[in-house]
Design an enzyme around this catalytic site. Structure first.
Site, short mmCIF file in Angstrom:
data_model
loop_
_atom_site.label_atom_id
_atom_site.label_comp_id
_atom_site.label_asym_id
_atom_site.label_seq_id
_atom_site.Cartn_x
_atom_site.Cartn_y
_atom_site.Cartn_z
CG PHE A 193 -1.78 -1.20 1.39
CD1 PHE A 193 -2.98 -1.33 0.69
CD2 PHE A 193 -1.38 -2.23 2.24
CE1 PHE A 193 -3.77 -2.46 0.85
CE2 PHE A 193 -2.16 -3.36 2.41
CZ PHE A 193 -3.36 -3.48 1.71
CG ASP A 224 -1.15 1.81 -4.04
OD1 ASP A 224 -0.96 2.19 -2.87
OD2 ASP A 224 -2.23 2.01 -4.65
CB SER A 225 -4.76 -1.57 -6.10
OG SER A 225 -5.29 -0.58 -5.25
CB ALA A 231 -2.02 -5.31 -0.86
CG ASP A 240 0.18 3.32 5.56
OD1 ASP A 240 -0.76 3.30 6.37
OD2 ASP A 240 0.63 4.37 5.07
CB CYS A 286 -5.24 5.20 9.04
SG CYS A 286 -5.92 4.54 7.52
N1 SAH Z 1 1.69 4.30 2.64
C1 SAH Z 1 1.14 5.41 1.91
C2 SAH Z 1 -0.33 5.64 2.16
C3 SAH Z 1 -1.19 4.46 1.84
S1 SAH Z 1 -2.85 4.90 1.60
C4 SAH Z 1 1.93 6.66 2.23
O1 SAH Z 1 2.62 6.68 3.25
O2 SAH Z 1 1.83 7.64 1.51
C5 SAH Z 1 -3.54 3.42 1.09
C6 SAH Z 1 -3.15 2.98 -0.30
O3 SAH Z 1 -3.68 1.68 -0.47
C7 SAH Z 1 -3.70 3.81 -1.45
O4 SAH Z 1 -2.63 4.24 -2.24
C8 SAH Z 1 -4.59 2.85 -2.25
O5 SAH Z 1 -4.46 3.02 -3.65
C9 SAH Z 1 -4.04 1.52 -1.85
N2 SAH Z 1 -4.93 0.35 -1.90
C10 SAH Z 1 -6.20 0.27 -1.47
N3 SAH Z 1 -6.67 -0.99 -1.58
C11 SAH Z 1 -5.64 -1.74 -2.09
C12 SAH Z 1 -5.46 -3.11 -2.39
N4 SAH Z 1 -6.44 -3.99 -2.21
N5 SAH Z 1 -4.27 -3.52 -2.86
C13 SAH Z 1 -3.25 -2.64 -3.06
N6 SAH Z 1 -3.37 -1.33 -2.74
C14 SAH Z 1 -4.53 -0.87 -2.29
#
Ligand code: SAH
Length: 397
Positions: free
Chosen positions: A232, A253-254, A280, A300, A340
């Protein structure tokens, strides 16, 4: 000295005994079900609040739409809202000057936690982005005060408004687009912990970056080593910080736009990072099955528990992620695991990680049990202001 009564020019909202008790305990919200009368009170007006017997409890901002009908802004009679708002903004800026260092990006105003309920302001170098969440903060005269005081205090090149259409709808506010409020500039480069990031004021999620993790990025970089996976990763916040200390970093990330920005950020810092667009959950399962191993894994995810009713499913999701990550960590490896969701308490999250570790027979030693950066202050009497958990733990076996 008895509190001063509200001035007669300020409309009055009378609240129930339960509502008054909540305020006396230090909270700043009164729910609609605790409103006894709000006769003639218009949407988004400043009101005096009294208990059922007419005892004055303070000044608040009223919403005719939200379940949170009243948000307190002062325990005193505040007949001069303009001065109060200006003072609150000055205090918010002053607080950041004390607690924020090594960056030109931070949250300048954090709603209730800065006694400015319904207003969020982030600074990224010379750009300010603001988000308005309530009727009162949306009123034209209030907007003007906010913009004027922010300009005076921080002298930004531009102020951008980021609109969350869902929130405006809930507050029964007319739709409006995100856009510039002052100045033309919409993109910039900001620095935190000596890592540089592009900022596009009118793109990206939330307010465009995750400032609440700023101190956790630096902490993670102190433990990270070897081969690392940032799950993420969004625009690369953790990945870019830990790259200083790691032999190889992969970010997952997705969201393709997020990864494209992550790659631009990597280039800006002269780093080579592998970015993988994937779900993820699937990727962690596939990598674990393929026998991949890492020395550092960051988790995250977005908030899985958006409301209390989603708590069980959310806890299950968090556990699953931690479990899959723990399977792939080498002995001596580092897990940086974040949550979060406000609805998951710090104790509950620690327990999620504990149970995941137990299930995969790994021994975890917690090096740091962290929360949100100090520019996202926590008001102890308003538990909703505390939401971010970040556990950094060693795999001992
Ligand atoms: N770690 C990042 C913030 C993460 S926010 C930082 O510090 O800036 C959460 C992220 O998860 C987003 O970018 C979103 O696109 C991604 N996301 C949401 N669901 C997901 C999934 N199933 N698989 C991969 N990424 C995902």
């Amino acid at each position: 000295m008895p509190p001063k009564p509200a001035s007669s020019s300020v409309p009055v909202v009378k609240i129930s005994r339960r509502g008054a008790k909540r305020l006396q305990e230090g909270h700043v919200w009164v729910y609609r079900s605790d409103i006894v009368s709000a006769d003639g009170v218009g949407p988004g007006t400043a009101v005096g609040v009294t208990d059922e017997r007419g005892k004055f409890l303070g000044t608040a901002l009223y919403s005719s739409a939200s379940q949170i009908a009243v948000r307190m802004i002062s325990t005193r009679a505040a007949n001069d809202l303009q001065t109060l708002l200006r003072e609150r903004i000055q205090a918010a800026v002053g607080y950041r000057e004390k607690v924020v260092s090594d960056t030109d990006a931070c949250r300048v105003v954090f709603s209730e936690a800065d006694f400015l309920p319904g207003l969020i302001v982030d600074r990224h170098n010379d750009l300010l982005s603001m988000q308005i969440l309530t009727q009162a903060m949306d009123a034209d005269p209030v907007r003007q005060i906010i913009v004027s005081e922010l300009s005076q205090q921080l002298k930004p090149a531009a102020i951008i408004e980021r609109v969350d259409p869902r929130i405006r709808e809930l507050e029964q506010l007319p739709a409006r687009p995100s856009g510039s409020i002052q100045g033309d500039k919409a993109s910039t480069v900001f620095t935190m912990n000596q890592v540089r990031f592009h900022f596009e004021g009118l793109e990206g999620q939330k307010t465009g970056s995750f400032l609440d993790q700023r101190e956790n990025y630096a902490a993670a970089a102190r433990y990270a080593h070897g081969e690392a996976l940032d799950v993420f990763c969004y625009q690369g916040g953790f990945a870019l910080h830990i790259a200083q200390a790691c032999a190889r970093v992969t970010g997952v990330d997705s969201s393709r736009p997020a990864l494209e920005m992550a790659e631009r950020n990597a280039a800006l810092n002269g780093r080579e990072i592998e970015w993988v667009e994937a779900n993820a959950f699937d990727l962690l399962r596939d990598y674990a099955e393929a026998g991949r191993r890492y020395d550092t894994i960051v988790l995250d995810p977005p908030a899985f528990a958006k409301s209390k009713s989603h708590l069980e499913t959310a806890l299950h999701g968090y556990k699953e992620l931690n479990l899959r990550a723990l399977k792939m960590l080498r002995p001596g490896g580092i897990l940086v695991t974040c949550c979060c969701s406000y609805h998951v308490s710090p104790v509950q999250y620690l327990d999620v990680v504990r149970v995941a570790a137990r299930d995969v027979h790994r021994n975890l030693r917690v090096a740091e049990n962290r929360g949100q950066a100090r520019d996202h202050p926590i008001l102890l009497n308003v538990p909703e202001t505390e939401y971010l958990k970040c556990i950094i733990a060693y795999v001992c076996d």
